[in-house]
Scaffold this motif. Structure first.
Motif, PDB file in Angstrom:
ATOM      1  N   SER A   1      36.817  38.717  38.282  1.00 65.10           N
ATOM      2  CA  SER A   1      36.991  40.163  38.465  1.00 65.10           C
ATOM      3  C   SER A   1      38.201  40.706  37.701  1.00 65.10           C
ATOM      4  O   SER A   1      38.335  41.923  37.517  1.00 65.10           O
ATOM      5  N   ASP A   2      39.093  39.805  37.247  1.00 63.18           N
ATOM      6  CA  ASP A   2      40.246  40.242  36.463  1.00 63.18           C
ATOM      7  C   ASP A   2      39.843  40.642  35.044  1.00 63.18           C
ATOM      8  O   ASP A   2      40.549  41.401  34.379  1.00 63.18           O
ATOM      9  N   ARG A   3      38.722  40.112  34.570  1.00 61.01           N
ATOM     10  CA  ARG A   3      38.308  40.373  33.191  1.00 61.01           C
ATOM     11  C   ARG A   3      37.823  41.820  33.033  1.00 61.01           C
ATOM     12  O   ARG A   3      37.095  42.341  33.861  1.00 61.01           O
ATOM     13  N   GLY A   4      38.234  42.430  31.938  1.00 65.50           N
ATOM     14  CA  GLY A   4      37.801  43.782  31.658  1.00 65.50           C
ATOM     15  C   GLY A   4      38.647  44.858  32.293  1.00 65.50           C
ATOM     16  O   GLY A   4      38.463  46.044  32.015  1.00 65.50           O
ATOM     17  N   SER A   5      39.596  44.466  33.144  1.00 72.87           N
ATOM     18  CA  SER A   5      40.465  45.450  33.777  1.00 72.87           C
ATOM     19  C   SER A   5      41.551  45.875  32.788  1.00 72.87           C
ATOM     20  O   SER A   5      41.989  45.099  31.944  1.00 72.87           O
ATOM     21  N   SER A   6      41.990  47.108  32.911  1.00 71.57           N
ATOM     22  CA  SER A   6      43.059  47.610  32.044  1.00 71.57           C
ATOM     23  C   SER A   6      44.432  47.438  32.678  1.00 71.57           C
ATOM     24  O   SER A   6      45.454  47.816  32.092  1.00 71.57           O
ATOM     25  N   SER A   7      44.448  46.857  33.877  1.00 69.80           N
ATOM     26  CA  SER A   7      45.707  46.703  34.609  1.00 69.80           C
ATOM     27  C   SER A   7      46.393  45.384  34.286  1.00 69.80           C
ATOM     28  O   SER A   7      45.734  44.354  34.109  1.00 69.80           O
ATOM     29  N   ASP A   8      47.718  45.410  34.229  1.00 70.69           N
ATOM     30  CA  ASP A   8      48.489  44.186  34.062  1.00 70.69           C
ATOM     31  C   ASP A   8      48.368  43.327  35.317  1.00 70.69           C
ATOM     32  O   ASP A   8      48.082  43.823  36.413  1.00 70.69           O
ATOM     33  N   LEU A   9      48.581  42.017  35.144  1.00 63.20           N
ATOM     34  CA  LEU A   9      48.584  41.099  36.278  1.00 63.20           C
ATOM     35  C   LEU A   9      50.024  40.776  36.644  1.00 63.20           C
ATOM     36  O   LEU A   9      50.874  40.590  35.761  1.00 63.20           O
ATOM     37  N   TYR A  10      50.303  40.683  37.943  1.00 66.30           N
ATOM     38  CA  TYR A  10      51.652  40.372  38.412  1.00 66.30           C
ATOM     39  C   TYR A  10      51.607  39.070  39.207  1.00 66.30           C
ATOM     40  O   TYR A  10      50.919  38.961  40.223  1.00 66.30           O
ATOM     41  N   ILE A  11      52.349  38.079  38.724  1.00 65.72           N
ATOM     42  CA  ILE A  11      52.371  36.752  39.324  1.00 65.72           C
ATOM     43  C   ILE A  11      53.774  36.453  39.826  1.00 65.72           C
ATOM     44  O   ILE A  11      54.759  36.626  39.090  1.00 65.72           O
ATOM     45  N   LEU A  12      53.895  36.000  41.065  1.00 68.50           N
ATOM     46  CA  LEU A  12      55.184  35.593  41.625  1.00 68.50           C
ATOM     47  C   LEU A  12      55.270  34.068  41.638  1.00 68.50           C
ATOM     48  O   LEU A  12      54.363  33.397  42.127  1.00 68.50           O
ATOM     49  N   LEU A  13      56.370  33.542  41.108  1.00 68.43           N
ATOM     50  CA  LEU A  13      56.560  32.096  41.055  1.00 68.43           C
ATOM     51  C   LEU A  13      58.018  31.738  41.317  1.00 68.43           C
ATOM     52  O   LEU A  13      58.928  32.394  40.786  1.00 68.43           O
ATOM     53  N   PRO A  14      58.270  30.696  42.098  1.00 69.97           N
ATOM     54  CA  PRO A  14      59.647  30.213  42.215  1.00 69.97           C
ATOM     55  C   PRO A  14      60.003  29.423  40.965  1.00 69.97           C
ATOM     56  O   PRO A  14      59.142  28.745  40.390  1.00 69.97           O
ATOM     57  N   PRO A  15      61.241  29.503  40.494  1.00 70.64           N
ATOM     58  CA  PRO A  15      61.636  28.689  39.346  1.00 70.64           C
ATOM     59  C   PRO A  15      61.790  27.231  39.761  1.00 70.64           C
ATOM     60  O   PRO A  15      62.037  26.928  40.934  1.00 70.64           O
ATOM     61  N   LEU A  16      61.620  26.321  38.824  1.00 71.74           N
ATOM     62  CA  LEU A  16      61.804  24.900  39.125  1.00 71.74           C
ATOM     63  C   LEU A  16      63.279  24.586  39.338  1.00 71.74           C
ATOM     64  O   LEU A  16      64.145  25.182  38.703  1.00 71.74           O
ATOM     65  N   THR A  17      63.554  23.641  40.210  1.00 72.64           N
ATOM     66  CA  THR A  17      64.936  23.207  40.444  1.00 72.64           C
ATOM     67  C   THR A  17      65.059  21.697  40.419  1.00 72.64           C
ATOM     68  O   THR A  17      66.108  21.155  40.719  1.00 72.64           O
ATOM     69  N   THR A  18      63.995  20.996  40.062  1.00 72.03           N
ATOM     70  CA  THR A  18      64.005  19.532  40.017  1.00 72.03           C
ATOM     71  C   THR A  18      63.932  19.072  38.573  1.00 72.03           C
ATOM     72  O   THR A  18      63.122  19.562  37.797  1.00 72.03           O
ATOM     73  N   SER A  19      64.777  18.132  38.203  1.00 73.60           N
ATOM     74  CA  SER A  19      64.801  17.645  36.835  1.00 73.60           C
ATOM     75  C   SER A  19      63.527  16.881  36.499  1.00 73.60           C
ATOM     76  O   SER A  19      62.802  16.432  37.385  1.00 73.60           O
ATOM     77  N   SER A  20      63.246  16.739  35.210  1.00 73.84           N
ATOM     78  CA  SER A  20      62.085  16.012  34.688  1.00 73.84           C
ATOM     79  C   SER A  20      60.767  16.686  35.047  1.00 73.84           C
ATOM     80  O   SER A  20      59.736  16.032  35.148  1.00 73.84           O
ATOM     81  N   GLN A  21      60.806  17.998  35.252  1.00 77.21           N
ATOM     82  CA  GLN A  21      59.596  18.756  35.519  1.00 77.21           C
ATOM     83  C   GLN A  21      59.510  19.945  34.564  1.00 77.21           C
ATOM     84  O   GLN A  21      60.531  20.491  34.138  1.00 77.21           O
ATOM     85  N   LEU A  22      58.287  20.316  34.238  1.00 73.04           N
ATOM     86  CA  LEU A  22      58.035  21.471  33.391  1.00 73.04           C
ATOM     87  C   LEU A  22      56.817  22.201  33.933  1.00 73.04           C
ATOM     88  O   LEU A  22      55.785  21.590  34.163  1.00 73.04           O
ATOM     89  N   CYS A  23      56.947  23.498  34.173  1.00 71.02           N
ATOM     90  CA  CYS A  23      55.816  24.304  34.610  1.00 71.02           C
ATOM     91  C   CYS A  23      55.530  25.348  33.542  1.00 71.02           C
ATOM     92  O   CYS A  23      56.463  25.958  32.997  1.00 71.02           O
ATOM     93  N   THR A  24      54.263  25.532  33.223  1.00 69.30           N
ATOM     94  CA  THR A  24      53.892  26.446  32.146  1.00 69.30           C
ATOM     95  C   THR A  24      52.779  27.395  32.563  1.00 69.30           C
ATOM     96  O   THR A  24      51.949  27.072  33.407  1.00 69.30           O
ATOM     97  N   ILE A  25      52.790  28.572  31.961  1.00 69.97           N
ATOM     98  CA  ILE A  25      51.658  29.491  32.027  1.00 69.97           C
ATOM     99  C   ILE A  25      51.089  29.590  30.621  1.00 69.97           C
ATOM    100  O   ILE A  25      51.822  29.844  29.658  1.00 69.97           O
ATOM    101  N   THR A  26      49.789  29.338  30.502  1.00 65.61           N
ATOM    102  CA  THR A  26      49.113  29.439  29.216  1.00 65.61           C
ATOM    103  C   THR A  26      47.918  30.379  29.347  1.00 65.61           C
ATOM    104  O   THR A  26      47.502  30.711  30.455  1.00 65.61           O
ATOM    105  N   LYS A  27      47.358  30.765  28.202  1.00 64.57           N
ATOM    106  CA  LYS A  27      46.223  31.686  28.207  1.00 64.57           C
ATOM    107  C   LYS A  27      45.156  31.192  27.241  1.00 64.57           C
ATOM    108  O   LYS A  27      45.460  30.733  26.144  1.00 64.57           O
TER     109      LYS A  27
END
Length: 212
Positions: free
Chosen positions: A50-76
Motif C-alpha cells: 500500500s506504500d507504493r504509488g503514494s506521494s507521501s514521504d515515509l517516516y521510520i523511527l529507529l534507535p541508533p546502535l550502541t554495540t560494537s561490531s554491528q552495522l545496521c543499514t537501510i537500502t532501497k
C-alpha cells in the motif's frame, strides 16, 4: 594545501550531518522498527504494497546502535519484479573511534549515506516527547530515537529494507570456524575486513572530524 584539504573534509562531514535535537516529535504516520540480525541481505522489508504509488514521504523511527561490531543499514530496491541491486540509504554503526557509549553522540546516530538519495532523505534524532504508534510499531516517551524521512515509493518500485550485520555472524558464515564460539584466523580477518570496507559506505562523521 593541508588547510584546504581539512576544510573540504569538514564541509563534507557537515553536508551529511544528522540533526541532533534535545527532543524529537515523531511524525503522526511514523513507525518504530528495531534492527535484528539477518542471515541474508536485504533483510526485513519495512514497506508494504500500500506504500507504493503514494506521494507521501515515509517516516521510520529507529534507535541508533550502541554495540560494537554491528552495522545496521537501510537500502532501497527500485525494481518490483527483480531485486538485484540494493541502494544505500542510511546506516548506523559503532566504529573503533567511538569516544563514549552515549547514544546521543554523533557516532551512534543514524547517518544518511552519500549517493542519489542523499539530498531527499533526512534524519533527526532526539528524545521523544510523547508515546505513539500502535502494536509492534509503537514507541514510548523519553526514548532516544532517530526519525528517518524516506522518499515516496513509485508503483514499479519494491521498497525499503532494514538489515543488521554483525562481525560474529560474518565469521561464522565465511569459514565455519569463527564467530563467538571460535577464534578467527587470518582468512577470517581478511574476509571480514573486505566485508566491512564494502558495507560501511565510507568513514563515519566522527572519524572525519577526528582527523581534521
Amino acid at each position: 594545501m593541508i588547510n584546504s584539504i581539512s576544510s573540504f573534509i569538514l564541509l563534507l562531514s557537515i553536508a551529511i550531518t544528522t540533526t541532533n535535537a534535545t527532543t524529537l516529535t515523531p511524525h503522526t504516520t511514523a513507525k518504530k522498527y528495531t534492527c535484528q540480525s539477518t542471515d541474508n541481505p536485504p533483510g526485513r522489508s519495512i514497506t508494504v504494497p500500500s506504500d507504493r504509488g503514494s506521494s507521501s514521504d515515509l517516516y521510520i523511527l529507529l534507535p541508533p546502535l550502541t554495540t560494537s561490531s554491528q552495522l545496521c543499514t537501510i537500502t532501497k530496491c527500485n525494481n518490483l519484479q527483480l531485486c538485484n541491486v540494493y541502494i544505500p540509504i542510511a546506516k548506523s554503526y559503532v566504529g573503533a573511534l567511538t569516544p563514549t557509549s552515549n547514544p546521543a553522540d554523533s557516532e551512534y546516530t543514524w547517518q544518511v549515506s552519500p549517493g542519489r538519495y542523499e539530498t531527499i532523505t533526512s534524519i533527526q534524532c532526539g528524545t521523544t516527547t510523547s508515546s505513539g504508534g500502535t502494536g509492534d510499531f509503537a514507541w514510548n516517551s523519553n526514548e532516544y530515537l532517530c526519525q528517518i524521512k524516506l522518499p515516496p515509493i513509485k508503483e514499479d518500485e519494491d521498497g525499503y529494507y532494514l538489515s543488521m550485520f554483525t562481525l560474529d555472524d560474518y565469521y561464522s558464515a565465511a569459514s565455519g570456524n569463527g564467530g563467538a564460539s571460535g577464534s578467527p584466523n587470518n582468512k577470517d580477518l581478511t574476509l571480514a575486513s573486505r566485508f566491512l570496507e564494502r558495507v560501511n559506505w565510507g568513514p563515519s562523521e566522527y572519524s572525519l572530524l577526528v582527523f581534521v
